[in-house]
Design a protein around this motif. Structure first.
Motif, PDB file in Angstrom:
ATOM      1  N   GLN A  26       0.824  -1.212   0.000  1.00 51.87           N
ATOM      2  CA  GLN A  26       0.000   0.000   0.000  1.00 51.87           C
ATOM      3  C   GLN A  26       0.857   1.260   0.000  1.00 51.87           C
ATOM      4  OE1 GLN A  26      -3.826  -0.260   2.462  1.00 51.87           O
ATOM      5  NE2 GLN A  26      -2.424  -1.691   3.496  1.00 51.87           N
ATOM      6  N   ARG A  27       1.878   1.276   0.833  1.00 48.78           N
ATOM      7  CA  ARG A  27       2.758   2.447   0.867  1.00 48.78           C
ATOM      8  C   ARG A  27       3.505   2.604  -0.462  1.00 48.78           C
ATOM      9  NH1 ARG A  27       2.750   0.668   5.908  1.00 48.78           N
ATOM     10  NH2 ARG A  27       2.248   2.140   7.543  1.00 48.78           N
ATOM     11  N   SER A  28       3.884   1.486  -1.051  1.00 55.70           N
ATOM     12  CA  SER A  28       4.570   1.520  -2.331  1.00 55.70           C
ATOM     13  C   SER A  28       3.668   2.127  -3.411  1.00 55.70           C
ATOM     14  CB  SER A  28       5.004   0.108  -2.718  1.00 55.70           C
ATOM     15  OG  SER A  28       5.712   0.120  -3.919  1.00 55.70           O
ATOM     16  N   LEU A  29       2.396   1.750  -3.428  1.00 52.66           N
ATOM     17  CA  LEU A  29       1.450   2.341  -4.376  1.00 52.66           C
ATOM     18  C   LEU A  29       1.283   3.836  -4.135  1.00 52.66           C
ATOM     19  CD1 LEU A  29      -1.344  -0.361  -4.638  1.00 52.66           C
ATOM     20  CD2 LEU A  29       0.135   0.446  -6.474  1.00 52.66           C
ATOM     21  N   LEU A  30       1.272   4.223  -2.879  1.00 50.33           N
ATOM     22  CA  LEU A  30       1.172   5.641  -2.538  1.00 50.33           C
ATOM     23  C   LEU A  30       2.392   6.402  -3.044  1.00 50.33           C
ATOM     24  CD1 LEU A  30      -0.603   7.706  -1.076  1.00 50.33           C
ATOM     25  CD2 LEU A  30       0.685   7.195   0.992  1.00 50.33           C
ATOM     26  N   LEU A  32       4.211   5.544  -5.594  1.00 52.05           N
ATOM     27  CA  LEU A  32       4.079   5.599  -7.058  1.00 52.05           C
ATOM     28  C   LEU A  32       3.145   6.719  -7.486  1.00 52.05           C
ATOM     29  CD1 LEU A  32       3.873   1.937  -8.387  1.00 52.05           C
ATOM     30  CD2 LEU A  32       5.630   3.625  -8.825  1.00 52.05           C
ATOM     31  N   ILE A  33       2.021   6.838  -6.797  1.00 49.50           N
ATOM     32  CA  ILE A  33       1.057   7.891  -7.122  1.00 49.50           C
ATOM     33  C   ILE A  33       1.691   9.264  -6.949  1.00 49.50           C
ATOM     34  CG2 ILE A  33      -1.095   8.978  -6.335  1.00 49.50           C
ATOM     35  CD1 ILE A  33      -2.083   6.093  -5.716  1.00 49.50           C
ATOM     36  N   ASN A  34       2.557   9.400  -5.961  1.00 51.96           N
ATOM     37  CA  ASN A  34       3.236  10.669  -5.711  1.00 51.96           C
ATOM     38  C   ASN A  34       4.490  10.857  -6.556  1.00 51.96           C
ATOM     39  OD1 ASN A  34       1.398  11.553  -3.781  1.00 51.96           O
ATOM     40  ND2 ASN A  34       2.413  10.405  -2.166  1.00 51.96           N
ATOM     41  N   GLY A  35       4.801   9.889  -7.418  1.00 55.18           N
ATOM     42  CA  GLY A  35       5.936  10.011  -8.322  1.00 55.18           C
ATOM     43  C   GLY A  35       7.280   9.677  -7.705  1.00 55.18           C
ATOM     44  N   GLU A  36       7.274   9.038  -6.550  1.00 51.66           N
ATOM     45  CA  GLU A  36       8.524   8.668  -5.877  1.00 51.66           C
ATOM     46  C   GLU A  36       8.839   7.202  -6.198  1.00 51.66           C
ATOM     47  OE1 GLU A  36       8.909  10.302  -1.828  1.00 51.66           O
ATOM     48  OE2 GLU A  36       6.855  11.018  -2.158  1.00 51.66           O
ATOM     49  N   PHE A  37       9.386   6.983  -7.379  1.00 51.24           N
ATOM     50  CA  PHE A  37       9.562   5.640  -7.914  1.00 51.24           C
ATOM     51  C   PHE A  37      10.616   4.823  -7.171  1.00 51.24           C
ATOM     52  CE2 PHE A  37       8.106   8.379 -11.434  1.00 51.24           C
ATOM     53  CZ  PHE A  37       6.859   7.820 -11.590  1.00 51.24           C
ATOM     54  N   THR A  38      11.684   5.464  -6.748  1.00 53.65           N
ATOM     55  CA  THR A  38      12.728   4.753  -6.013  1.00 53.65           C
ATOM     56  C   THR A  38      12.225   4.325  -4.639  1.00 53.65           C
ATOM     57  OG1 THR A  38      14.377   6.096  -7.158  1.00 53.65           O
ATOM     58  CG2 THR A  38      15.126   4.876  -5.244  1.00 53.65           C
ATOM     59  N   ALA A  46       8.603  -5.725  -5.539  1.00 49.59           N
ATOM     60  CA  ALA A  46       7.816  -6.379  -6.584  1.00 49.59           C
ATOM     61  C   ALA A  46       6.687  -5.502  -7.102  1.00 49.59           C
ATOM     62  CB  ALA A  46       7.250  -7.696  -6.058  1.00 49.59           C
ATOM     63  N   ILE A  47       6.684  -4.214  -6.781  1.00 44.69           N
ATOM     64  CA  ILE A  47       5.572  -3.349  -7.160  1.00 44.69           C
ATOM     65  C   ILE A  47       5.418  -3.243  -8.674  1.00 44.69           C
ATOM     66  CG2 ILE A  47       6.904  -1.195  -6.982  1.00 44.69           C
ATOM     67  CD1 ILE A  47       3.197  -1.667  -6.090  1.00 44.69           C
ATOM     68  N   TYR A  48       6.519  -3.140  -9.392  1.00 46.96           N
ATOM     69  CA  TYR A  48       6.424  -2.954 -10.840  1.00 46.96           C
ATOM     70  C   TYR A  48       5.977  -4.229 -11.548  1.00 46.96           C
ATOM     71  CZ  TYR A  48       8.719   1.374  -9.697  1.00 46.96           C
ATOM     72  OH  TYR A  48       9.005   2.588  -9.138  1.00 46.96           O
ATOM     73  N   THR A  49       6.462  -5.369 -11.109  1.00 43.86           N
ATOM     74  CA  THR A  49       6.011  -6.627 -11.719  1.00 43.86           C
ATOM     75  C   THR A  49       4.571  -6.937 -11.324  1.00 43.86           C
ATOM     76  OG1 THR A  49       7.010  -7.882  -9.913  1.00 43.86           O
ATOM     77  CG2 THR A  49       8.303  -7.636 -11.934  1.00 43.86           C
ATOM     78  N   ILE A  51       2.189  -4.635 -10.835  1.00 42.21           N
ATOM     79  CA  ILE A  51       1.357  -3.783 -11.686  1.00 42.21           C
ATOM     80  C   ILE A  51       1.287  -4.355 -13.096  1.00 42.21           C
ATOM     81  CG2 ILE A  51       1.241  -1.503 -12.785  1.00 42.21           C
ATOM     82  CD1 ILE A  51       2.285  -0.362 -10.130  1.00 42.21           C
ATOM     83  N   LEU A  52       2.427  -4.787 -13.608  1.00 43.13           N
ATOM     84  CA  LEU A  52       2.458  -5.395 -14.943  1.00 43.13           C
ATOM     85  C   LEU A  52       1.595  -6.656 -14.992  1.00 43.13           C
ATOM     86  CD1 LEU A  52       3.815  -4.815 -17.647  1.00 43.13           C
ATOM     87  CD2 LEU A  52       5.696  -6.284 -16.931  1.00 43.13           C
ATOM     88  N   LEU A  53       1.642  -7.442 -13.947  1.00 51.81           N
ATOM     89  CA  LEU A  53       0.818  -8.644 -13.853  1.00 51.81           C
ATOM     90  C   LEU A  53      -0.664  -8.295 -13.910  1.00 51.81           C
ATOM     91  CD1 LEU A  53       0.436 -11.699 -13.304  1.00 51.81           C
ATOM     92  CD2 LEU A  53       0.603 -11.155 -10.868  1.00 51.81           C
ATOM     93  N   PHE A  54      -1.087  -7.294 -13.145  1.00 48.58           N
ATOM     94  CA  PHE A  54      -2.498  -6.909 -13.152  1.00 48.58           C
ATOM     95  C   PHE A  54      -2.926  -6.315 -14.489  1.00 48.58           C
ATOM     96  CE2 PHE A  54      -2.198  -7.062  -8.447  1.00 48.58           C
ATOM     97  CZ  PHE A  54      -3.243  -7.961  -8.245  1.00 48.58           C
ATOM     98  N   ILE A  55      -2.016  -5.651 -15.174  1.00 47.11           N
ATOM     99  CA  ILE A  55      -2.335  -5.140 -16.516  1.00 47.11           C
ATOM    100  C   ILE A  55      -2.611  -6.305 -17.459  1.00 47.11           C
ATOM    101  CG2 ILE A  55      -1.334  -4.008 -18.553  1.00 47.11           C
ATOM    102  CD1 ILE A  55       0.046  -2.060 -16.569  1.00 47.11           C
TER     103      ILE A  55
END
Length: 94
Positions: A26-30, A32-38, A46-49, A51-55
């Motif tokens: 949840q914090r990782s998604l937050l 991402l929404i705020n543009g803090e990718f690192t 595993a946040i990026y994989t 998201i890709l999985l859900f896409i």
């Protein structure tokens, strides 16, 4: 506004006092929404994989003509490996 008070608590952490393998999502998604990718990556690697999985799961549901099953299975395996490695790293380096 403090968004963290609206986040779902981790049941595993509440009951046993130990992070679960998905803690930080949840914090990782937050982040991402705020543009803090690192920060999002460090919170939950595993946040990026994920998201890709859900896409691809969404594409699989929407477009029945194409077969996304192999891609989805591959992403599940990659995602599981990343989650397990990052969880082991997290619990051994606390």
């Amino acid at each position: 506004m403090n968004v963290e008070k609206y986040m779902f608590p981790c049941l595993n952490k509440s009951l046993f006092g130990v992070d679960c393998i998905g803690c930080g999502t949840q914090r990782s998604l937050l982040y991402l929404i705020n543009g803090e990718f690192t920060k999002a990556f460090y919170q939950f690697p595993a946040i990026y994989t994920t998201i890709l999985l859900f896409i691809f799961i969404g594409l699989h549901v929407i477009n029945k003509k194409r077969d996304y099953q192999k891609i989805i299975i591959g992403l599940v395996i990659i995602n599981a490996i990343i989650m397990i490695i990052s969880y082991i790293y997290k619990i051994t380096n606390i």
